[in-house]
Scaffold this motif. Structure first.
Motif, PDB file in Angstrom:
ATOM      1  N   THR A 170       7.672   2.122  -2.317  1.00  0.00           N
ATOM      2  CA  THR A 170       8.402   1.487  -1.085  1.00  0.00           C
ATOM      3  C   THR A 170       7.977   0.127  -0.598  1.00  0.00           C
ATOM      4  N   ARG A 171       6.859   0.057  -0.690  1.00  0.00           N
ATOM      5  CA  ARG A 171       6.124  -1.165  -0.202  1.00  0.00           C
ATOM      6  C   ARG A 171       5.281  -1.990  -1.337  1.00  0.00           C
ATOM      7  N   ILE A 172       5.720  -1.577  -2.492  1.00  0.00           N
ATOM      8  CA  ILE A 172       5.108  -2.312  -3.926  1.00  0.00           C
ATOM      9  C   ILE A 172       5.011  -3.665  -3.805  1.00  0.00           C
ATOM     10  N   LYS A 173       5.968  -4.476  -3.259  1.00  0.00           N
ATOM     11  CA  LYS A 173       6.013  -5.846  -3.306  1.00  0.00           C
ATOM     12  C   LYS A 173       4.781  -6.377  -2.721  1.00  0.00           C
ATOM     13  N   ALA A 174       4.465  -5.733  -1.391  1.00  0.00           N
ATOM     14  CA  ALA A 174       3.220  -6.156  -0.605  1.00  0.00           C
ATOM     15  C   ALA A 174       2.110  -5.980  -1.415  1.00  0.00           C
ATOM     16  N   TRP A 175       1.863  -4.947  -2.135  1.00  0.00           N
ATOM     17  CA  TRP A 175       0.805  -4.748  -3.055  1.00  0.00           C
ATOM     18  C   TRP A 175       0.491  -5.861  -3.909  1.00  0.00           C
ATOM     19  N   GLN A 204       6.716   8.187  -3.882  1.00  0.00           N
ATOM     20  CA  GLN A 204       6.910   7.822  -5.224  1.00  0.00           C
ATOM     21  C   GLN A 204       5.989   6.892  -5.463  1.00  0.00           C
ATOM     22  N   TYR A 205       5.171   6.869  -6.411  1.00  0.00           N
ATOM     23  CA  TYR A 205       4.200   5.784  -6.759  1.00  0.00           C
ATOM     24  C   TYR A 205       4.668   5.052  -8.026  1.00  0.00           C
ATOM     25  N   THR A 206       4.351   3.851  -8.183  1.00  0.00           N
ATOM     26  CA  THR A 206       5.031   3.116  -9.300  1.00  0.00           C
ATOM     27  C   THR A 206       3.667   2.055  -9.995  1.00  0.00           C
ATOM     28  N   GLY A 207       2.529   2.243  -9.595  1.00  0.00           N
ATOM     29  CA  GLY A 207       1.658   1.808 -10.511  1.00  0.00           C
ATOM     30  C   GLY A 207       1.194   0.230  -9.858  1.00  0.00           C
ATOM     31  N   HIS A 208       1.811  -0.522 -10.892  1.00  0.00           N
ATOM     32  CA  HIS A 208       1.389  -1.903 -10.653  1.00  0.00           C
ATOM     33  C   HIS A 208      -0.082  -2.524 -10.425  1.00  0.00           C
ATOM     34  N   SER A 209      -1.012  -1.629 -11.215  1.00  0.00           N
ATOM     35  CA  SER A 209      -2.342  -2.067 -11.125  1.00  0.00           C
ATOM     36  C   SER A 209      -2.588  -3.391 -11.763  1.00  0.00           C
ATOM     37  N   ALA A 210      -3.303  -4.219 -11.356  1.00  0.00           N
ATOM     38  CA  ALA A 210      -3.634  -5.525 -11.721  1.00  0.00           C
ATOM     39  C   ALA A 210      -4.765  -6.191 -11.619  1.00  0.00           C
TER      40      ALA A 210
END
Length: 258
Positions: A170-175, A204-210
């Motif tokens: 839900t807050r992955i954009k901030a990540w 729910q978690y969607t990764g986006h490790s970077a």
């Protein structure tokens, strides 16, 4: 050391099952054939982001730390990630940075996540950690710390900033945006390792490790929900030349945290 090879392990976590999680991470680490200097695991990698500390907490020299020490020694590489620890009747979301010789440093998460009432269970840390490893200065932080740039402020010329996390979809954009911002403003490499999957609270978690370089350029295509182990090479000469050319850190404001 000119180059540092870091391995980001993005994985689904078995809810509150240390046995299952250690088994899967050992398999992933053991299967990594590339040359790796540092393996980075998510926040609370052995349990998921749980407030059930009374049941799940380990003593300060517990079995998960010993597991990290064994693997670091076997792979001749450092291992880092956070676990639930009980010490002096307090619970901590504690990151361990374990060296190949089994020695280790620790960092207790400074910013406990009040939205999930983490502050009601876990005691906040008070000291930042700077690790010196293979000629690199590394600053490891945990999840919610990402939202607080002053805590990450590069006053000691560290080379690599690390965030281990359970950061929800839900807050992955901030990540995505904040990881890139931390790299740019601190003129350092910035690596973030997040989990995937659904946890026991149905988040729910969607990764986006970077990984971003000191100018905010991504070092690989990070927007994926899939599990992966990604080895990325960081170049110290490139970092030093960028800082020499663009002397932004020299213009930083002079203040300290109260």
């Amino acid at each position: 050391m000119e180059n540092l090879n870091i391995a980001l392990i993005q994985a689904d976590l078995a809810w509150e099952s240390t046995k299952k999680n250690l088994k899967q991470f050992e398999e992933k680490i053991t299967a990594t054939n590339a040359e790796v200097d540092l393996f980075i695991l998510p926040e609370m990698f052995s349990t998921g982001f749980s407030m059930n500390a009374e049941k799940l907490a380990e003593p300060k020299n517990g079995s998960t730390l010993k597991w990290m020490q064994r693997l670091a020694n076997e792979k001749n590489a450092a291992v880092t990630g956070s676990v639930i620890v009980k010490e002096d009747n307090n619970y901590f979301n504690r990151l361990y940075f374990v060296f190949p010789d089994k020695t280790f440093k620790k960092y207790d998460k400074r910013h406990t996540f009040t939205l999930a009432k983490e502050h009601e269970t876990y005691t906040a840390g008070t000291k930042r950690l700077i690790v010196e490893y293979k000629g690199w200065k590394i600053c490891p932080l945990v999840c919610y710390d990402l939202r607080f740039p002053v805590w990450a402020r590069n006053t000691v010329d560290y080379d690599l900033l690390i965030y281990v996390a359970n950061w929800p979809k839900t807050r992955i954009k901030a990540w995505d945006v904040l990881l890139q911002a931390r790299a740019i403003e601190n003129m350092a490499y910035c690596a973030g390792v997040n989990r995937t999957g659904l946890d026991g609270n149905k988040y729910q978690y969607t990764g986006h490790s970077a990984v971003y370089d000191s100018l905010g350029n991504p070092l690989f295509d990070q927007e994926t929900e899939a599990e992966f182990t990604k080895v990325v090479t960081l170049n110290k000469n490139h970092l030093n030349e960028t800082r020499k050319k663009l002397k932004f850190l020299q213009d930083r404001d002079k203040f300290t945290l109260g």
